[in-house]
Design a protein around this motif. Structure first.
Motif, PDB file in Angstrom:
ATOM      1  N   PRO A   9      13.408   7.703  41.177  1.00  0.00           N
ATOM      2  CA  PRO A   9      12.776   7.691  39.845  1.00  0.00           C
ATOM      3  C   PRO A   9      12.834   6.301  39.202  1.00  0.00           C
ATOM      4  CG  PRO A   9      14.235   9.567  40.073  1.00  0.00           C
ATOM      5  CD  PRO A   9      14.438   8.719  41.281  1.00  0.00           C
ATOM      6  N   VAL A  10      11.720   5.924  38.575  1.00  0.00           N
ATOM      7  CA  VAL A  10      11.666   4.626  37.901  1.00  0.00           C
ATOM      8  C   VAL A  10      11.537   4.869  36.382  1.00  0.00           C
ATOM      9  CG1 VAL A  10      10.405   2.452  37.667  1.00  0.00           C
ATOM     10  CG2 VAL A  10      10.563   3.550  39.901  1.00  0.00           C
ATOM     11  N   ALA A  11      12.415   4.200  35.616  1.00  0.00           N
ATOM     12  CA  ALA A  11      12.395   4.372  34.155  1.00  0.00           C
ATOM     13  C   ALA A  11      11.583   3.263  33.518  1.00  0.00           C
ATOM     14  CB  ALA A  11      13.818   4.351  33.618  1.00  0.00           C
ATOM     15  N   ILE A  12      10.767   3.657  32.547  1.00  0.00           N
ATOM     16  CA  ILE A  12      10.055   2.636  31.765  1.00  0.00           C
ATOM     17  C   ILE A  12      10.525   2.728  30.307  1.00  0.00           C
ATOM     18  CG2 ILE A  12       7.996   2.509  33.222  1.00  0.00           C
ATOM     19  CD1 ILE A  12       6.618   4.374  31.197  1.00  0.00           C
ATOM     20  N   THR A  30      -2.341   9.228  29.471  1.00  0.00           N
ATOM     21  CA  THR A  30      -2.247   8.078  30.380  1.00  0.00           C
ATOM     22  C   THR A  30      -1.209   8.347  31.464  1.00  0.00           C
ATOM     23  OG1 THR A  30      -2.716   6.724  28.454  1.00  0.00           O
ATOM     24  CG2 THR A  30      -1.952   5.561  30.406  1.00  0.00           C
ATOM     25  N   ILE A  31      -0.026   8.889  31.034  1.00  0.00           N
ATOM     26  CA  ILE A  31       1.049   9.147  31.995  1.00  0.00           C
ATOM     27  C   ILE A  31       0.599  10.194  33.023  1.00  0.00           C
ATOM     28  CG2 ILE A  31       3.347  10.189  32.229  1.00  0.00           C
ATOM     29  CD1 ILE A  31       4.106   8.797  29.609  1.00  0.00           C
ATOM     30  N   LEU A  32       0.042  11.313  32.496  1.00  0.00           N
ATOM     31  CA  LEU A  32      -0.314  12.408  33.402  1.00  0.00           C
ATOM     32  C   LEU A  32      -1.434  11.996  34.361  1.00  0.00           C
ATOM     33  CD1 LEU A  32      -0.087  15.500  31.021  1.00  0.00           C
ATOM     34  CD2 LEU A  32       1.593  14.608  32.621  1.00  0.00           C
ATOM     35  N   SER A  33      -2.406  11.248  33.826  1.00  0.00           N
ATOM     36  CA  SER A  33      -3.511  10.875  34.734  1.00  0.00           C
ATOM     37  C   SER A  33      -3.040   9.860  35.781  1.00  0.00           C
ATOM     38  CB  SER A  33      -4.730  10.387  33.954  1.00  0.00           C
ATOM     39  OG  SER A  33      -4.408   9.231  33.277  1.00  0.00           O
ATOM     40  N   ALA A  34      -2.069   8.977  35.399  1.00  0.00           N
ATOM     41  CA  ALA A  34      -1.535   8.014  36.385  1.00  0.00           C
ATOM     42  C   ALA A  34      -0.766   8.756  37.480  1.00  0.00           C
ATOM     43  CB  ALA A  34      -0.626   7.018  35.680  1.00  0.00           C
ATOM     44  N   LEU A  35       0.051   9.756  37.063  1.00  0.00           N
ATOM     45  CA  LEU A  35       0.822  10.524  38.059  1.00  0.00           C
ATOM     46  C   LEU A  35      -0.130  11.257  39.002  1.00  0.00           C
ATOM     47  CD1 LEU A  35       3.624  12.032  35.749  1.00  0.00           C
ATOM     48  CD2 LEU A  35       3.977  10.419  37.631  1.00  0.00           C
ATOM     49  N   LYS A  36      -1.218  11.792  38.380  1.00  0.00           N
ATOM     50  CA  LYS A  36      -2.182  12.549  39.175  1.00  0.00           C
ATOM     51  C   LYS A  36      -2.917  11.622  40.153  1.00  0.00           C
ATOM     52  CE  LYS A  36      -5.817  15.880  38.428  1.00  0.00           C
ATOM     53  NZ  LYS A  36      -6.845  16.248  37.478  1.00  0.00           N
ATOM     54  N   LYS A  37      -3.329  10.484  39.597  1.00  0.00           N
ATOM     55  CA  LYS A  37      -4.106   9.549  40.419  1.00  0.00           C
ATOM     56  C   LYS A  37      -3.334   9.157  41.689  1.00  0.00           C
ATOM     57  CE  LYS A  37      -6.247   5.002  40.291  1.00  0.00           C
ATOM     58  NZ  LYS A  37      -6.408   3.785  39.516  1.00  0.00           N
ATOM     59  N   TYR A  38      -2.004   8.901  41.508  1.00  0.00           N
ATOM     60  CA  TYR A  38      -1.211   8.446  42.663  1.00  0.00           C
ATOM     61  C   TYR A  38      -0.442   9.597  43.328  1.00  0.00           C
ATOM     62  CZ  TYR A  38      -2.476   3.840  41.021  1.00  0.00           C
ATOM     63  OH  TYR A  38      -3.197   2.739  40.639  1.00  0.00           O
ATOM     64  N   LYS A  39      -0.773  10.832  42.928  1.00  0.00           N
ATOM     65  CA  LYS A  39      -0.181  12.050  43.525  1.00  0.00           C
ATOM     66  C   LYS A  39       1.348  11.985  43.531  1.00  0.00           C
ATOM     67  CE  LYS A  39      -4.116  13.102  46.547  1.00  0.00           C
ATOM     68  NZ  LYS A  39      -4.966  11.952  46.261  1.00  0.00           N
ATOM     69  N   LEU A  40       1.879  11.692  42.383  1.00  0.00           N
ATOM     70  CA  LEU A  40       3.344  11.556  42.273  1.00  0.00           C
ATOM     71  C   LEU A  40       3.943  12.756  41.530  1.00  0.00           C
ATOM     72  CD1 LEU A  40       3.549   7.849  41.097  1.00  0.00           C
ATOM     73  CD2 LEU A  40       4.141   8.710  43.355  1.00  0.00           C
ATOM     74  N   PRO A  41       5.089  13.238  42.012  1.00  0.00           N
ATOM     75  CA  PRO A  41       5.761  14.290  41.228  1.00  0.00           C
ATOM     76  C   PRO A  41       6.290  13.682  39.912  1.00  0.00           C
ATOM     77  CG  PRO A  41       7.143  13.622  43.073  1.00  0.00           C
ATOM     78  CD  PRO A  41       5.848  12.871  43.208  1.00  0.00           C
ATOM     79  N   PRO A  42       6.237  14.415  38.807  1.00  0.00           N
ATOM     80  CA  PRO A  42       6.584  13.823  37.495  1.00  0.00           C
ATOM     81  C   PRO A  42       8.015  13.310  37.397  1.00  0.00           C
ATOM     82  CG  PRO A  42       5.705  16.052  37.252  1.00  0.00           C
ATOM     83  CD  PRO A  42       5.780  15.778  38.690  1.00  0.00           C
ATOM     84  N   LYS A  77       0.704   2.493  34.491  1.00  0.00           N
ATOM     85  CA  LYS A  77      -0.157   2.508  35.694  1.00  0.00           C
ATOM     86  C   LYS A  77       0.477   1.705  36.825  1.00  0.00           C
ATOM     87  CE  LYS A  77      -4.248   3.024  32.877  1.00  0.00           C
ATOM     88  NZ  LYS A  77      -5.165   2.214  32.093  1.00  0.00           N
ATOM     89  N   GLU A  78       1.074   0.555  36.451  1.00  0.00           N
ATOM     90  CA  GLU A  78       1.650  -0.335  37.455  1.00  0.00           C
ATOM     91  C   GLU A  78       2.848   0.320  38.153  1.00  0.00           C
ATOM     92  OE1 GLU A  78       0.765  -2.802  39.026  1.00  0.00           O
ATOM     93  OE2 GLU A  78       2.634  -3.515  39.940  1.00  0.00           O
ATOM     94  N   VAL A  79       3.699   1.007  37.386  1.00  0.00           N
ATOM     95  CA  VAL A  79       4.868   1.676  37.983  1.00  0.00           C
ATOM     96  C   VAL A  79       4.389   2.756  38.954  1.00  0.00           C
ATOM     97  CG1 VAL A  79       6.794   3.240  37.476  1.00  0.00           C
ATOM     98  CG2 VAL A  79       6.511   1.185  36.128  1.00  0.00           C
ATOM     99  N   CYS A  80       3.383   3.541  38.526  1.00  0.00           N
ATOM    100  CA  CYS A  80       2.888   4.609  39.387  1.00  0.00           C
ATOM    101  C   CYS A  80       2.264   4.027  40.661  1.00  0.00           C
ATOM    102  CB  CYS A  80       1.865   5.472  38.637  1.00  0.00           C
ATOM    103  SG  CYS A  80       2.657   6.446  37.353  1.00  0.00           S
TER     104      CYS A  80
END
Ligand SMILES: Nc1nc2c(ncn2[C@@H]2O[C@H](COP(=O)(O)O[C@H]3[C@@H](O)[C@H](n4cnc5c(=O)[nH]c(N)nc54)O[C@@H]3COP(=O)(O)O)[C@@H](O)[C@H]2O)c(=O)[nH]1
Length: 780
Positions: free
Chosen positions: A612-615, A630-642, A594-597
């Motif tokens: 791109p940021v690697a975790i 968790t990953i998909l909802s975080a990307l969606k929440k912050y409108k980020l391309p995967p 969540k923090e990275v996104c």
């Protein structure tokens, strides 16, 4: 492949002998078949050519004989003129007949059998009377096919049987009998003309009349005749319809069947037989055929001798093979015995006689090998030195038997609480050592020490009837910090053990005193972990990934830190293993995602082009059912391309349940996230295995980069990894680049990206912002 029984048969020679005998039999059959076939064929050929030859001779003789008999017809016409009253006719007859040696004499009779003319000027011709009677008897019905001619054996028994009388009835134009023409035909004279041309000593020419009476025979140069073959099988050809043919019957008076042919005259009642003695025909083949048999015998003897020699060799081979087998068995028995002796001796020399665990010698050997492996590993190695408290008292008061039983039980308990590949040894007396390899974090070491302490401190309820309790004092030395070699580590651990003893029984101490505090701190950190997440004590630092082609920043790696209110900034190696062991890595992992996104979204909002940021994701996190969500909802929440979120996993994720790890990563890849393989080279994965995983990049472990300029094998490993990975279409990132030389080396060998302190240490989000805005480095 030959079947096993066949192999055995061939090896021990029995099969070979059988094969040689069969081969020899086969050769003998072939040799003799060829010989007999050749002999048979040559005989058949000789008979065939003799038959053909005889047929030619018979054809010539019969044709000439027809000509001779045709003359008799001519003479009979002159005889008709005589009967018609032509006074001069008889004067024509004499000169004609005189010039024809085949006829000895002629005579003409009228229809009443009165002699009208005789070339011999006789008053009567008794020899012809019989023929004239025969002509009446047959009512003069002799067919025209036979020239209307009667040819009979001579009446006279003067030895000239070949001088045969013949009769031709003379008829007028009204077909009435007018008289008879008769003549004595000298077949002997006729046959003699062939004596030199076609007849040899082994041949015979016979002339038979229509009843089967032999009129003349020429055998060699001998003339004869007079045999009567009427009704014999030999003369049966006279009654069949064929003009010529072969005679397959034994001639009366002979013992053997002759090779004979027959030919009937077409217009006259005579037949010619030409026959040859088989001995004569085949005689010339006797010698060469004997020669063939002789050769076959010689070849057969050679084959048999050869076979005998081969069988003999095979038997010798068999005997040798048996001897060899015997000596092999003896030898391998001896070797087994020696091996057993050796391993027994080794067991005795290397293992403690009382507990059965390795002794000091074997411990040294194995520990040295382990330490040489440890150089490559980024994990910790720890040596635990254990000494039993009050062992001397137990031994002295309860006896040696109890002491021995205690030592045996301690060894068992040590073994039972450790992993199979951890090394446990007894150095002597009550001293034990334990080498634990590949420990993920320092905190684990204290845990292991506590486990050992607890296990040994449990009471021993029945040692030779006594209940005994003891505690160990444990000294701990770490590789390479407290010693580079086995001896150095032993000395350090021994010293630490004395410190532990001084601190009171049943305790452990690190050789490095500061670690005693950190062990205690581990417990303290653990206790505060969950609260730390809630209290937002964790921070992410970022380290850039730089493309070697143009030194542009192409990505970041997010690295966790704990900003502890009392201890200050704590690095992940101090708490990640603890979090892993106590199921805290999953909530921490969710926080990191969540923090990275959030951070990426904020940078974008502030106009900083995000990279791109690697975790880092551990095995435990991959098992988290909520990871993907968790990953998909975080990307969606912050409108980020995967693609802005990358996942770094280590090879350890693919040990064990590889399928489930693979399937989670495949789902992430399918959603558009990139996966890279971290710490490449420290595990056991081959590139061909990696090809099957959903990874797009390899991060070569920093332990290979450290000495890349000095260590040839490291340089080679890195170079070949770069080239092989490129062939597989994978990107290669080198981590831990700390110098310009390392950077240049990696650029030259074609590495794609680098990461390391030389370009940039991991820094806070605020600090990395300025670097991101610059976008690239200028390292040269
Ligand atoms: N599951 C998670 N693991 C994490 C996370 N954050 C970090 N980690 C893992 O902890 C290990 C130690 O990390 P850290 O102390 O942050 O060390 C990183 C770098 O600082 C260090 N590094 C980078 N460049 C250099 C260099 O030039 N020299 C040198 N001696 N060290 C260097 O390497 C560590 C990053 O390594 P890697 O992950 O292999 O790229 C480490 O294993 C982390 O993976 C987390 O959030 N979750």
């Amino acid at each position: 492949m030959r079947p096993t029984w066949l192999n055995t048969a061939f090896q021990n020679g029995r099969g070979l002998s059988l094969a040689y005998v069969l081969l020899s039999c086969f050769l003998l059959i072939v040799i003799w078949t060829i010989t007999f076939t050749r002999i048979h064929n040559e005989k058949a050929l000789a008979v065939e050519s003799s038959v053909a030859d005889s047929k030619n001779v018979a054809a010539i003789i019969s044709s000439n004989l027809e000509e001779v008999l045709s003359k008799a017809l001519l003479y009979s016409r002159i005889g008709q003129s005589v009967l018609d009253g032509d006074a001069h006719a008889s004067s024509y007859l004499s000169p004609l007949f005189l010039g024809d040696s085949a006829y000895l004499r002629v005579a003409i009779f009228d229809a009443n059998a009165r002699l009208v003319y005789s070339s011999a000027r006789q008053k009567d011709e008794p020899e012809f009377a019989q023929l004239i009677n025969a002509a009446y008897v047959s009512s003069l019905m002799y067919s025209q096919r036979q020239g209307g001619m009667i040819i009979s054996p001579p009446l006279k028994k003067d030895g000239y049987t070949w001088r045969v009388p013949l009769l031709i009835p003379i008829k007028n134009k009204k077909d009435e009998l007018q008289g008879f023409f008769t003549a004595i035909l000298d077949l002997g004279y006729f046959l003699r003309t062939y004596k030199d041309v076609s007849i040899s000593s082994g041949s015979r020419i016979e002339i038979l009349n229509a009843t089967g009476f032999q009129l003349a025979e020429l055998s060699g140069s001998t003339l004869s005749g007079g045999s009567n073959f009427a009704g014999e099988e030999y003369a049966l050809f006279l009654v069949d319809n064929k003009t010529d043919g072969e005679i397959h019957a034994v001639r009366p008076g002979e013992r053997e069947q002759q090779i004979g042919v027959s030919r009937k005259l077409e217009r006259y009642p005579l037949a010619v037989i030409v026959s040859r003695d088989p001995d004569y025909v085949l005689g010339k083949l006797t010698e060469p055929h004997r020669e063939y048999r002789y050769q076959a015998v010689i070849i057969s003897v050679i084959v048999l001798l050869f076979c005998y020699a081969l069988v003999h060799i095979a038997h010798r081979r068999k005997r040798l093979y048996e001897k060899l087998l015997y000596s092999e068995r003896e030898k391998s028995g001896l070797i087994d015995q020696l091996e057993m002796e050796k391993s027994r001796a080794y067991q005795l020399a290397s293992h403690d006689y009382l507990t059965g665990i390795p002794n000091r010698m074997l411990f040294h050997e194995i520990a040295a090998t382990e330490l040489s492996r440890a150089r490559r590993s980024r994990k910790l190695y720890a040596l635990f030195f254990l000494d039993l408290d009050k062992f001397k008292v137990i031994n002295d008061t309860l006896g040696h038997a109890v002491g021995d039983a205690l030592l045996q039980n301690v060894a068992k308990r040590l073994r039972s609480v450790l992993r199979e590949y951890d090394l446990v040894a007894r150095l002597g007396g009550d001293e034990f050592v334990v080498l634990v390899s590949e420990i993920a974090a320092e905190e684990r070491i204290a845990e292991i020490a506590r486990t050992l302490l607890t296990a040994i401190s449990e009471p021993y309820p029945d040692l030779e009837g006594h209940e005994v309790q003891t505690t160990p004092s444990i000294g701990i030395a770490l590789y390479p910090r407290d010693g580079q070699s086995v001896d150095e580590l032993l000395t350090s651990a021994d010293a630490a053990m004395y410190t532990a003893k001084k601190a009171g029984s049943g305790t452990y101490r690190f050789y490095d005193a500061s670690l005693n505090a950190s062990a205690a701190r581990g417990l303290e950190l653990l206790a505060r972990f969950r609260q730390a997440i809630k209290a937002d004590e964790f921070r992410l630092h970022y380290q850039p990934k730089v493309a070697l082609q143009n030194f542009e920043i192409v990505g970041l790696e997010a690295l966790i830190r704990w900003e502890h209110p009392e201890h200050g900034l704590i690095f992940p190696n101090d708490f990640i293993p603890l979090a892993e062991d106590h199921d805290l890595i999953i909530p921490l992992g969710h926080w990191i995602i969540k923090e990275v996104c959030r951070q990426l979204a904020e940078w974008r909002k502030r106009g900083i082009t995000p990279v791109p940021v690697a975790i880092n994701v551990s095995v435990k996190q991959l098992q988290d059912e909520l990871l993907l969500e968790t990953i998909l909802s975080a990307l969606k929440k912050y409108k980020l391309p995967p693609f802005l979120l990358e996942i770094e996993v280590t090879e350890s994720c693919f040990i064990g349940d590889i399928d489930s790890a693979k399937s989670v990563l495949e789902k992430l890849r399918d959603e558009g996230l990139r996966i890279s393989l971290d710490d490449y080279g420290t595990g056991y994965s081959s590139l061909s295995h990696i090809k099957t995983l959903p990874v797009y990049a390899l991060k070569i472990d920093r332990s290979f980069i450290r000495d890349i300029r000095n260590d040839n094998s490291d340089a080679m490993i890195v170079a070949s990894t770069v080239s092989l990975a490129r062939n597989l279409g994978l990107k290669v990132i080198a981590e831990g680049v700390e110098s310009k030389e390392q950077l240049m080396h990696l650029k030259v060998i074609g590495c794609d990206e680098v990461q390391g302190f030389y370009l940039q240490r991991p820094v806070s989000a605020e600090q990395i912002e300025t670097i991101l805005q610059k976008g690239k480095f200028d390292p040269l």
